[in-house]
Enzyme design. Structure first.
Site, PDB file in Angstrom:
ATOM      1  N   HIS A  69      -1.713 -29.451  -7.976  1.00 24.36           N
ATOM      2  CA  HIS A  69      -2.181 -30.007  -9.259  1.00 24.36           C
ATOM      3  C   HIS A  69      -3.597 -30.572  -9.191  1.00 24.36           C
ATOM      4  O   HIS A  69      -4.036 -31.246 -10.125  1.00 24.36           O
ATOM      5  CB  HIS A  69      -1.229 -31.109  -9.732  1.00 24.36           C
ATOM      6  CG  HIS A  69       0.093 -30.584 -10.197  1.00 24.36           C
ATOM      7  ND1 HIS A  69       0.223 -29.766 -11.290  1.00 24.36           N
ATOM      8  CD2 HIS A  69       1.349 -30.745  -9.703  1.00 24.36           C
ATOM      9  CE1 HIS A  69       1.496 -29.447 -11.466  1.00 24.36           C
ATOM     10  NE2 HIS A  69       2.204 -30.024 -10.501  1.00 24.36           N
ATOM     11  N   HIS A 178       5.008 -33.154  -1.990  1.00 27.23           N
ATOM     12  CA  HIS A 178       5.215 -32.220  -3.109  1.00 27.23           C
ATOM     13  C   HIS A 178       6.611 -32.223  -3.708  1.00 27.23           C
ATOM     14  O   HIS A 178       6.748 -32.131  -4.925  1.00 27.23           O
ATOM     15  CB  HIS A 178       4.830 -30.777  -2.756  1.00 27.23           C
ATOM     16  CG  HIS A 178       5.040 -29.797  -3.887  1.00 27.23           C
ATOM     17  ND1 HIS A 178       4.287 -29.836  -5.041  1.00 27.23           N
ATOM     18  CD2 HIS A 178       5.926 -28.762  -4.045  1.00 27.23           C
ATOM     19  CE1 HIS A 178       4.695 -28.865  -5.859  1.00 27.23           C
ATOM     20  NE2 HIS A 178       5.682 -28.215  -5.280  1.00 27.23           N
ATOM     21  N   HIS A 180       8.730 -34.629  -3.869  1.00 32.44           N
ATOM     22  CA  HIS A 180       8.994 -35.963  -4.416  1.00 32.44           C
ATOM     23  C   HIS A 180      10.335 -36.524  -3.938  1.00 32.44           C
ATOM     24  O   HIS A 180      10.783 -37.554  -4.436  1.00 32.44           O
ATOM     25  CB  HIS A 180       8.942 -35.978  -5.949  1.00 32.44           C
ATOM     26  CG  HIS A 180       7.599 -35.614  -6.507  1.00 32.44           C
ATOM     27  ND1 HIS A 180       7.239 -35.846  -7.810  1.00 32.44           N
ATOM     28  CD2 HIS A 180       6.504 -35.060  -5.925  1.00 32.44           C
ATOM     29  CE1 HIS A 180       6.006 -35.437  -8.022  1.00 32.44           C
ATOM     30  NE2 HIS A 180       5.534 -34.939  -6.882  1.00 32.44           N
TER      31      HIS A 180
END
Ligand code: FE2
Length: 235
Positions: A69, A178, A180
């Site tokens: 992102h 990534h 989470h």
């Protein structure tokens, strides 16, 4: 040397928690160096802004890593050219601004921070294993830096673990980001490198990986929903 690593900071609640708690944690634990993954730190959970970058540095963070992102906020491409403490994956295809590796001085010590991104179920980027081999042929632990921390931003556990073994004895820490979701596999690999498949997130756990749970559920069930947005309970 005490290095503190935080997984993906998600949205406003993740940033708030870092701002509120990090200075206290640093003081209490005598931490020398803080690395966070900030690629979901923007208010909408996508990318990072200049304002948030500076707020995280003011909160005690030394280095911010990212991942898929990284370019979601338009201003980041310009910001990253002049801000060496903000990294993007080192194995992005050529032509992207910024760096994925940097060496930082802490007192008499040098800490290398390397940001990598996986190839499986991720945006297209250069082969992460080849990138790692190239890196290791160029840089050596205890010669070019005293410590090396690798943030491997990836989706699947096996790819992360393989990278851990590739860097074993050649990095101080390999840690994943990534997903989470923190993994319960913190350990020292056979040649001495600290390893954890994923560090988890700084975000609201009453959520779906930091995003609003009701909206996320509706999206999965193809009911009325909007784009994912961060859950705003306390992180
Ligand atoms: Fe990511």
């Amino acid at each position: 040397m005490k290095i503190f690593f935080l997984g993906d900071i998600v949205g406003r609640s993740g940033c708030l928690s870092v701002k509120k708690n990090l200075h206290k944690i640093i003081k209490k634990n005598d931490i020398n160096f803080v690395i966070v993954n900030g690629e979901n730190a923007a208010d909408n959970g996508l990318g990072i802004t200049e304002k948030i970058t500076n707020e995280l540095f003011d909160s005690g963070v030394q280095v911010i890593t990212t991942g898929n992102h990284v370019w979601d906020q338009k201003e980041t491409a310009k910001l990253i050219e002049n801000e060496k403490r903000l990294l993007r994956p080192n194995n992005l295809s050529s032509g992207y601004p910024g760096n994925g590796f940097e060496i930082f001085k802490v007192g008499d010590f040098k800490i290398g921070v390397l940001n990598l991104m996986g190839n499986i179920f991720m945006k297209k980027c250069e082969d992460v294993f080849q990138e790692s081999i190239n890196f290791l042929s160029k840089y050596k632990l205890k010669k070019d830096f005293d410590f090396l921390v690798v943030d491997f931003h990836g989706e699947i556990t096996s790819e992360k673990m393989a990278i851990g073994h590739l860097f074993d004895g050649k990095a101080s820490l390999v840690v994943g980001t990534h997903t989470h979701v923190p993994t319960n596999d913190t350990r020292i690999l056979s040649k001495g490198t600290a390893y954890q498949t994923d560090a988890g997130m700084c975000g609201d756990y009453n959520s779906v990986i930091g995003m609003d749970k009701n909206n996320s559920l509706n999206r999965f069930m193809k009911k009325n929903s909007v784009k994912h947005f961060p859950s705003e309970g306390e992180a």
